[in-house]
Write a protein that holds these residues in place. Structure first.
Motif, short mmCIF file in Angstrom:
data_model
loop_
_atom_site.label_atom_id
_atom_site.label_comp_id
_atom_site.label_asym_id
_atom_site.label_seq_id
_atom_site.Cartn_x
_atom_site.Cartn_y
_atom_site.Cartn_z
N LYS A 48 0.84 -1.21 0.00
CA LYS A 48 0.00 0.00 0.00
C LYS A 48 0.87 1.25 0.00
O LYS A 48 0.62 2.19 -0.76
N ARG A 51 2.40 1.75 -3.42
CA ARG A 51 1.43 2.31 -4.38
C ARG A 51 1.24 3.80 -4.16
O ARG A 51 1.17 4.58 -5.11
N GLN A 52 1.15 4.22 -2.89
CA GLN A 52 0.98 5.64 -2.59
C GLN A 52 2.20 6.44 -3.03
O GLN A 52 2.07 7.54 -3.58
N GLN A 54 4.32 5.67 -5.44
CA GLN A 54 4.32 5.71 -6.90
C GLN A 54 3.31 6.73 -7.41
O GLN A 54 3.58 7.47 -8.35
#
Length: 93
Positions: A48, A51-52, A54
Motif C-alpha cells: 500500500k 502504491r501511494q 508511486q
C-alpha cells in the motif's frame, strides 16, 4: 451396570490431562500463526505504501510537465512551482 473404580486406576470417563509437550505444541502453533498473520499484514501495508509513493511521483511528474507547458504557452507566465513544490514535499514524509 457400573463397576466400582479400583484404587489407583483412572476412570475411563474422565479425560486425561494434557501433557506439557502438548501445551508446548499449542504454544508453538499459536506463535507461528501470529507470525504468519503479522507477515501478511506487513506485506500488504508495504504494498500500500509503495502504491501511494508511486502515485505521488506520478502526480509530481505530471505537475512538472504541466508547469513547463504552461510557462511556454502562456503570455503571462503562469507559475505552478508552489503547487509542484507542495507535491514534492509530500513525497519526503
Amino acid at each position: 451396570m457400573r463397576t466400582p473404580e479400583r484404587a489407583g486406576r483412572p476412570s475411563l470417563l474422565t479425560a486425561p490431562e494434557p501433557s506439557s509437550s502438548d501445551s508446548f505444541g499449542y504454544f508453538a502453533a499459536a506463535v507461528l500463526c501470529v507470525a504468519v498473520l503479522l507477515g501478511v499484514y506487513f506485506v500488504q501495508y508495504n504494498a500500500k505504501v509503495d502504491r501511494q509513493r508511486q502515485a505521488a511521483v506520478e502526480r509530481w511528474l505530471l505537475c512538472s510537465q504541466m508547469e513547463r507547458v504552461a510557462s511556454v504557452a502562456s503570455v503571462r507566465g503562469v507559475r505552478l512551482t508552489s503547487n509542484c513544490c507542495t507535491l514534492s514535499g509530500q513525497d519526503h514524509r
